[in-house]
Enzyme design. Sequence first.
Site, mmCIF file in Angstrom:
data_model
loop_
_atom_site.group_PDB
_atom_site.id
_atom_site.type_symbol
_atom_site.label_atom_id
_atom_site.label_comp_id
_atom_site.label_asym_id
_atom_site.label_seq_id
_atom_site.Cartn_x
_atom_site.Cartn_y
_atom_site.Cartn_z
ATOM 1 N N LYS A 7 -21.408 -2.907 0.311
ATOM 2 C CA LYS A 7 -22.808 -3.462 -0.357
ATOM 3 C C LYS A 7 -22.014 -4.151 -1.314
ATOM 4 C CE LYS A 7 -26.697 -1.307 -1.880
ATOM 5 N NZ LYS A 7 -27.312 -0.464 -0.465
ATOM 6 N N ASP A 52 -31.747 -4.303 -1.412
ATOM 7 C CA ASP A 52 -31.756 -3.346 -1.982
ATOM 8 C C ASP A 52 -32.595 -2.885 -3.387
ATOM 9 O OD1 ASP A 52 -30.310 -0.719 -1.953
ATOM 10 O OD2 ASP A 52 -29.800 -1.283 -4.680
HETATM 11 P P1 NDP Z 1 -37.092 -1.717 -5.678
HETATM 12 O O1 NDP Z 1 -36.595 -2.402 -6.737
HETATM 13 O O2 NDP Z 1 -38.590 -1.880 -4.378
HETATM 14 O O3 NDP Z 1 -37.789 -0.562 -5.921
HETATM 15 C C1 NDP Z 1 -37.178 0.603 -7.154
HETATM 16 C C2 NDP Z 1 -38.368 1.531 -7.523
HETATM 17 O O4 NDP Z 1 -37.143 2.231 -8.894
HETATM 18 C C3 NDP Z 1 -39.007 0.845 -8.690
HETATM 19 O O5 NDP Z 1 -40.488 1.140 -9.296
HETATM 20 C C4 NDP Z 1 -38.232 1.018 -10.003
HETATM 21 O O6 NDP Z 1 -39.292 0.400 -11.096
HETATM 22 C C5 NDP Z 1 -37.849 1.874 -9.726
HETATM 23 N N1 NDP Z 1 -36.276 1.571 -11.102
HETATM 24 C C6 NDP Z 1 -35.062 1.456 -10.516
HETATM 25 N N2 NDP Z 1 -34.177 1.375 -11.048
HETATM 26 C C7 NDP Z 1 -35.060 2.569 -11.944
HETATM 27 C C8 NDP Z 1 -34.208 2.894 -13.391
HETATM 28 N N3 NDP Z 1 -33.051 3.537 -13.615
HETATM 29 N N4 NDP Z 1 -34.704 4.042 -13.816
HETATM 30 C C9 NDP Z 1 -36.047 4.426 -13.411
HETATM 31 N N5 NDP Z 1 -36.930 3.531 -12.285
HETATM 32 C C10 NDP Z 1 -36.212 2.482 -11.348
HETATM 33 O O7 NDP Z 1 -35.937 -0.631 -4.669
HETATM 34 P P2 NDP Z 1 -35.937 0.060 -3.152
HETATM 35 O O8 NDP Z 1 -36.787 0.847 -3.631
HETATM 36 O O9 NDP Z 1 -35.669 -1.118 -1.836
HETATM 37 O O10 NDP Z 1 -34.503 1.264 -3.905
HETATM 38 C C11 NDP Z 1 -34.944 1.765 -3.852
HETATM 39 C C12 NDP Z 1 -33.525 3.043 -3.763
HETATM 40 O O11 NDP Z 1 -33.710 3.548 -2.673
HETATM 41 C C13 NDP Z 1 -32.336 2.811 -4.546
HETATM 42 O O12 NDP Z 1 -31.782 3.802 -4.264
HETATM 43 C C14 NDP Z 1 -31.716 2.149 -3.069
HETATM 44 O O13 NDP Z 1 -30.490 2.576 -2.860
HETATM 45 C C15 NDP Z 1 -32.457 2.404 -2.302
HETATM 46 N N6 NDP Z 1 -32.313 2.328 -0.562
HETATM 47 C C16 NDP Z 1 -33.383 1.353 -0.106
HETATM 48 C C17 NDP Z 1 -33.557 0.852 1.023
HETATM 49 C C18 NDP Z 1 -34.692 0.060 0.929
HETATM 50 O O14 NDP Z 1 -33.652 -0.240 2.472
HETATM 51 N N7 NDP Z 1 -35.075 -0.769 0.142
HETATM 52 C C19 NDP Z 1 -32.181 1.394 1.844
HETATM 53 C C20 NDP Z 1 -31.865 2.632 1.200
HETATM 54 C C21 NDP Z 1 -31.980 2.877 0.356
HETATM 55 P P3 NDP Z 1 -39.816 -0.810 -11.548
HETATM 56 O O15 NDP Z 1 -41.153 -1.006 -10.662
HETATM 57 O O16 NDP Z 1 -39.609 -1.118 -12.818
HETATM 58 O O17 NDP Z 1 -38.767 -2.453 -11.766
#
Ligand code: NDP
Length: 444
Positions: A126, A166
Amino acid sequence: MSYVDDVLAKVIAKNPSEPEFHQAVTEVFDSIRPLIEANEEFYKKEAILERITEPERMIKFRVPWVDDKGQVQVNMGIRVQFNSAIGPYKGGLRFHPSVNQGIIKFLGFEQVFKNSLTGLPIGGGKGGSDFDPKGKSDREVMAFCQSFMTELYKHINADRDVPAGDIGVGGREIGYLFGQYKRITNKYEGVLTGKGLTYGGSLARTEATGYGVIYILEELLKDHGMDMAGKTVCVSGAGNVAIYAIEKAHQLGAKVVTCSDSTGWVYDPEGIDVAALKEIKEVKRARLTEYKKYRPNSEYHEGRGVWQIKCDLACPCATQNEVFTEDAKMLVENGCIALAEGANMPTTLEATKYLQEHGVHFIPGKASNAGGVAVSALEMSQNSERLSWTFEDVDSRLQNIMINIYHNISDAAKRYDKEGDYVAGANLAGFEKVLDAMLAQGIC
Ligand code: NDP
């Protein structure tokens, strides 16, 4: 003190100020305890727990870049190459101001077991940076990505370490990172996944994590004599994972009524409008406050609050530690049947315990969000054979992988007398394979 407790205490003492890493190790150790204690002296002599909690390599570096005003900015870059027992390191890059060594180590550690669960030959890694792409121009994001890759390229390649996206790293960032890698190395190879479709990306990679969460949930429901149709679902997050989890849940006849971002959350009793959500988040990169313009009957609230809404199924898809015990209590009171984690470790240890003790089927992220990395591995296969598979082909492989993961974790739980404990099942099944490979490869 038992060997498991002794190593856990040492990990905590040796890695101060890394609470998320402690949390991830504690969860895994609690689950694998019966396996270790069945042959404690042997594993202790092999120092297997010490080895599995110490990353094989950690690279930390300076990332200088110039902003639009001509000011030099400096961020921290990091890549943790945690474990390569079953394949080259694989895991995402996170660009978010909260990124630090402890968070990347927890994510890398989780990734080792998640990748093992996919059944594909990928080790765990990571990385990321405390750079915040929010509010930056495309040129600034490119300048940052080019500088980041100018150091990272020394440590990765298609057979060694293959990063992906991510939080904060989507198609735009992967494109800039890939372009710089190619330019420096003069090699066109599958060194990153999540690439655009015109330059080696896989169909269905964008959808994979979110779709996978729903596929595994569907299999769990099926195994318990239920299905997705007619279920009400609460999702948190509004990013890549959340959007495609919502899309697939709707396709299977469920209704998702919530989503959220880092400033607020939406309740749409008629069901979240996925097209509107995609336009707000993927095209405009705007806040969820915009959603009401598309759906006047929906509600927008500042802060957090998704889990107070009554639902049958819950999918936290935003970030780590976003479901606390108070939230778990509301979910139980409201009759929630199952929770599948879309994000990595979104549920605290206490909240997980509460949900499990109150009969909520709980699928941990390392199993339920493994669809993303699984399709990343399929992207690597397509790059190696220089071919592209159809959407249907990749999607049906994804679906089979998620179904297999469900049965694998369910069977592992049963084998260790923990039927229905999918946290234990995921950790045990993921660990067994890595353990076997590590022992076979000797002291390394
Ligand atoms: P994105 O950046 O596309 O989206 C993240 C979302 O979560 C956004 O809506 C963001 O809000 C919100 N967010 C992020 N940080 C915070 C916080 N501290 N408090 C509240 N809301 C928050 O990321 P992903 O969808 O790719 O990833 C989401 C999760 O899934 C993570 O934990 C990641 O590690 C996990 N994951 C992702 C994978 C992937 O293929 N993308 C694979 C496996 C796991 P805002 O829009 O305001 O930024």
